[in-house]
Motif scaffolding. Structure first.
Motif, PDB file in Angstrom:
ATOM      1  N   ASP A 137       1.412   9.147   6.890  1.00  0.00           N
ATOM      2  CA  ASP A 137       2.557   9.546   7.716  1.00  0.00           C
ATOM      3  C   ASP A 137       2.628  11.045   7.966  1.00  0.00           C
ATOM      4  O   ASP A 137       3.638  11.554   8.436  1.00  0.00           O
ATOM      5  CB  ASP A 137       3.863   9.037   7.105  1.00  0.00           C
ATOM      6  N   GLY A 138       1.558  11.760   7.647  1.00  0.00           N
ATOM      7  CA  GLY A 138       1.546  13.217   7.801  1.00  0.00           C
ATOM      8  C   GLY A 138       1.892  13.932   6.510  1.00  0.00           C
ATOM      9  O   GLY A 138       1.580  15.111   6.337  1.00  0.00           O
ATOM     10  N   GLN A 139       2.534  13.225   5.595  1.00  0.00           N
ATOM     11  CA  GLN A 139       2.922  13.810   4.315  1.00  0.00           C
ATOM     12  C   GLN A 139       2.344  13.055   3.122  1.00  0.00           C
ATOM     13  O   GLN A 139       1.988  13.648   2.124  1.00  0.00           O
ATOM     14  CB  GLN A 139       4.457  13.818   4.184  1.00  0.00           C
ATOM     15  N   ALA A 140       2.292  11.731   3.240  1.00  0.00           N
ATOM     16  CA  ALA A 140       1.878  10.913   2.095  1.00  0.00           C
ATOM     17  C   ALA A 140       1.020   9.745   2.566  1.00  0.00           C
ATOM     18  O   ALA A 140       1.167   9.267   3.689  1.00  0.00           O
ATOM     19  CB  ALA A 140       3.109  10.375   1.356  1.00  0.00           C
ATOM     20  N   LEU A 141       0.152   9.312   1.677  1.00  0.00           N
ATOM     21  CA  LEU A 141      -0.614   8.096   1.915  1.00  0.00           C
ATOM     22  C   LEU A 141       0.284   6.922   1.539  1.00  0.00           C
ATOM     23  O   LEU A 141       0.940   6.941   0.496  1.00  0.00           O
ATOM     24  CB  LEU A 141      -1.884   8.095   1.066  1.00  0.00           C
ATOM     25  N   ASN A 142       0.341   5.926   2.400  1.00  0.00           N
ATOM     26  CA  ASN A 142       1.209   4.770   2.199  1.00  0.00           C
ATOM     27  C   ASN A 142       0.377   3.505   2.171  1.00  0.00           C
ATOM     28  O   ASN A 142      -0.734   3.465   2.697  1.00  0.00           O
ATOM     29  CB  ASN A 142       2.216   4.675   3.345  1.00  0.00           C
ATOM     30  N   VAL A 143       0.962   2.475   1.572  1.00  0.00           N
ATOM     31  CA  VAL A 143       0.334   1.153   1.560  1.00  0.00           C
ATOM     32  C   VAL A 143       1.372   0.147   2.063  1.00  0.00           C
ATOM     33  O   VAL A 143       2.573   0.298   1.821  1.00  0.00           O
ATOM     34  CB  VAL A 143      -0.213   0.795   0.157  1.00  0.00           C
ATOM     35  N   LEU A 144       0.904  -0.843   2.785  1.00  0.00           N
ATOM     36  CA  LEU A 144       1.781  -1.867   3.342  1.00  0.00           C
ATOM     37  C   LEU A 144       1.999  -2.961   2.298  1.00  0.00           C
ATOM     38  O   LEU A 144       1.036  -3.544   1.803  1.00  0.00           O
ATOM     39  CB  LEU A 144       1.128  -2.446   4.597  1.00  0.00           C
ATOM     40  N   LEU A 145       3.265  -3.194   1.971  1.00  0.00           N
ATOM     41  CA  LEU A 145       3.606  -4.221   0.984  1.00  0.00           C
ATOM     42  C   LEU A 145       4.532  -5.252   1.614  1.00  0.00           C
ATOM     43  O   LEU A 145       5.339  -4.929   2.484  1.00  0.00           O
ATOM     44  CB  LEU A 145       4.323  -3.613  -0.224  1.00  0.00           C
ATOM     45  N   MET A 146       4.399  -6.468   1.149  1.00  0.00           N
ATOM     46  CA  MET A 146       5.328  -7.522   1.550  1.00  0.00           C
ATOM     47  C   MET A 146       6.233  -7.854   0.371  1.00  0.00           C
ATOM     48  O   MET A 146       5.865  -7.673  -0.786  1.00  0.00           O
ATOM     49  CB  MET A 146       4.579  -8.774   2.002  1.00  0.00           C
ATOM     50  N   ARG A 147       7.436  -8.279   0.681  1.00  0.00           N
ATOM     51  CA  ARG A 147       8.351  -8.808  -0.331  1.00  0.00           C
ATOM     52  C   ARG A 147       8.293 -10.322  -0.180  1.00  0.00           C
ATOM     53  O   ARG A 147       8.402 -10.854   0.924  1.00  0.00           O
ATOM     54  CB  ARG A 147       9.765  -8.295  -0.073  1.00  0.00           C
ATOM     55  N   GLN A 148       8.064 -11.019  -1.276  1.00  0.00           N
ATOM     56  CA  GLN A 148       7.914 -12.465  -1.216  1.00  0.00           C
ATOM     57  C   GLN A 148       9.149 -13.131  -0.602  1.00  0.00           C
ATOM     58  O   GLN A 148      10.281 -12.727  -0.875  1.00  0.00           O
ATOM     59  CB  GLN A 148       7.683 -13.034  -2.614  1.00  0.00           C
ATOM     60  N   ARG A 149       8.901 -14.142   0.206  1.00  0.00           N
ATOM     61  CA  ARG A 149       9.975 -14.919   0.831  1.00  0.00           C
ATOM     62  C   ARG A 149      10.531 -15.888  -0.217  1.00  0.00           C
ATOM     63  O   ARG A 149       9.771 -16.535  -0.936  1.00  0.00           O
ATOM     64  CB  ARG A 149       9.399 -15.700   2.012  1.00  0.00           C
ATOM     65  N   PRO A 150      11.866 -16.016  -0.298  1.00  0.00           N
ATOM     66  CA  PRO A 150      12.413 -17.032  -1.206  1.00  0.00           C
ATOM     67  C   PRO A 150      11.936 -18.410  -0.747  1.00  0.00           C
ATOM     68  O   PRO A 150      12.166 -18.795   0.398  1.00  0.00           O
ATOM     69  CB  PRO A 150      13.926 -16.896  -1.047  1.00  0.00           C
ATOM     70  N   PRO A 151      11.248 -19.148  -1.588  1.00  0.00           N
ATOM     71  CA  PRO A 151      10.680 -20.439  -1.176  1.00  0.00           C
ATOM     72  C   PRO A 151      11.720 -21.530  -0.997  1.00  0.00           C
ATOM     73  O   PRO A 151      11.535 -22.448  -0.217  1.00  0.00           O
ATOM     74  CB  PRO A 151       9.712 -20.776  -2.298  1.00  0.00           C
ATOM     75  N   VAL A 152      12.807 -21.438  -1.724  1.00  0.00           N
ATOM     76  CA  VAL A 152      13.903 -22.399  -1.613  1.00  0.00           C
ATOM     77  C   VAL A 152      15.210 -21.612  -1.655  1.00  0.00           C
ATOM     78  O   VAL A 152      15.266 -20.515  -2.220  1.00  0.00           O
ATOM     79  CB  VAL A 152      13.866 -23.449  -2.759  1.00  0.00           C
ATOM     80  N   PRO A 153      16.273 -22.131  -1.067  1.00  0.00           N
ATOM     81  CA  PRO A 153      17.526 -21.366  -0.978  1.00  0.00           C
ATOM     82  C   PRO A 153      18.074 -20.864  -2.313  1.00  0.00           C
ATOM     83  O   PRO A 153      18.617 -19.772  -2.390  1.00  0.00           O
ATOM     84  CB  PRO A 153      18.503 -22.350  -0.332  1.00  0.00           C
ATOM     85  N   ASP A 154      17.910 -21.625  -3.382  1.00  0.00           N
ATOM     86  CA  ASP A 154      18.493 -21.206  -4.662  1.00  0.00           C
ATOM     87  C   ASP A 154      17.500 -20.474  -5.572  1.00  0.00           C
ATOM     88  O   ASP A 154      17.757 -20.276  -6.748  1.00  0.00           O
ATOM     89  CB  ASP A 154      19.088 -22.412  -5.388  1.00  0.00           C
ATOM     90  N   PHE A 155      16.355 -20.028  -5.019  1.00  0.00           N
ATOM     91  CA  PHE A 155      15.374 -19.306  -5.833  1.00  0.00           C
ATOM     92  C   PHE A 155      15.975 -17.963  -6.248  1.00  0.00           C
ATOM     93  O   PHE A 155      16.512 -17.237  -5.402  1.00  0.00           O
ATOM     94  CB  PHE A 155      14.080 -19.079  -5.047  1.00  0.00           C
ATOM     95  N   PRO A 156      15.900 -17.599  -7.536  1.00  0.00           N
ATOM     96  CA  PRO A 156      16.501 -16.342  -8.001  1.00  0.00           C
ATOM     97  C   PRO A 156      15.839 -15.122  -7.343  1.00  0.00           C
ATOM     98  O   PRO A 156      14.635 -14.925  -7.450  1.00  0.00           O
ATOM     99  CB  PRO A 156      16.244 -16.345  -9.512  1.00  0.00           C
TER     100      PRO A 156
END
Length: 192
Positions: free
Chosen positions: A21-40
């Protein structure tokens, strides 16, 4: 004669996407999708983009698909750098809780072929494809990466090591910089 101790092995690809980004090296991360509505929610983790390969895909095709799902970019730099195959790499309880809800066979050993990719951050609007395992996709400063799912922290370290090895020998730094950049930006990238 077959050996009953041999199990079926799934093969996946995992992509370490680097951006500057001109200042720092970054990595692309995903946040896991809740697989079911009541998943903590506290059990959801950040991870590198990745997925199992399908029966008709090559490894490179699978990696390109995964990258397209989180960047909407085709034909970007992509290089295979290592295969991670430790028998316990997806067996930790923190990973199994989530896997049991998204995989038909969470008990299977998973061997992943790791790729790294270099993109200009201005070209990417990270997104989570509706049918992917990601809830969100975001850039994270390489110095601020949290504990990741599975063995993904090791994969990031391996990708960074390979990037450092090839950065000068193959002039890969230009793939991270905007079309017009300053010498200070180039110097800063190499220092990082």
């Amino acid at each position: 004669m077959s050996n009953p101790d041999h199990s079926i092995i799934d093969i996946s690809v995992t992509c370490t996407v680097f951006g500057f980004d001109g200042q720092a090296l970054n990595v692309l991360l995903m946040r896991q999708r809740p697989p079911v509505p009541d998943f903590p929610l506290k059990k959801l983790q950040h991870a590198l983009p990745g997925d199992l390969i399908t029966g008709k895909e090559t490894l490179d095709d699978a990696a390109a698909r995964v990258l397209y799902e989180c960047t909407e970019l085709d034909g970007i730099f992509l290089q295979q750098f290592y295969t991670f195959g430790h028998p316990q790499r997806v067996r930790a309880p923190k990973d199994q809780d989530w896997l049991k809800t998204v995989r038909a066979h969470p008990e299977r050993r998973v061997v992943t072929v790791a790729y790294y990719s270099l993109v200009k951050m201005d070209d990417v609007s990270p997104r989570a494809a509706p049918d992917s395992l990601a809830q969100t996709v975001e850039w994270v400063d390489i110095a601020k990466i949290p504990a990741l799912a599975f063995d993904h922290n090791k994969i990031v370290v391996g990708g960074l090591k390979r990037l450092k090895e090839q950065l000068t020998s193959e002039n890969l730094g230009f793939k991270l910089l905007p079309e017009k950049f300053t010498l200070i930006q180039l110097q800063h990238l190499y220092e990082i």
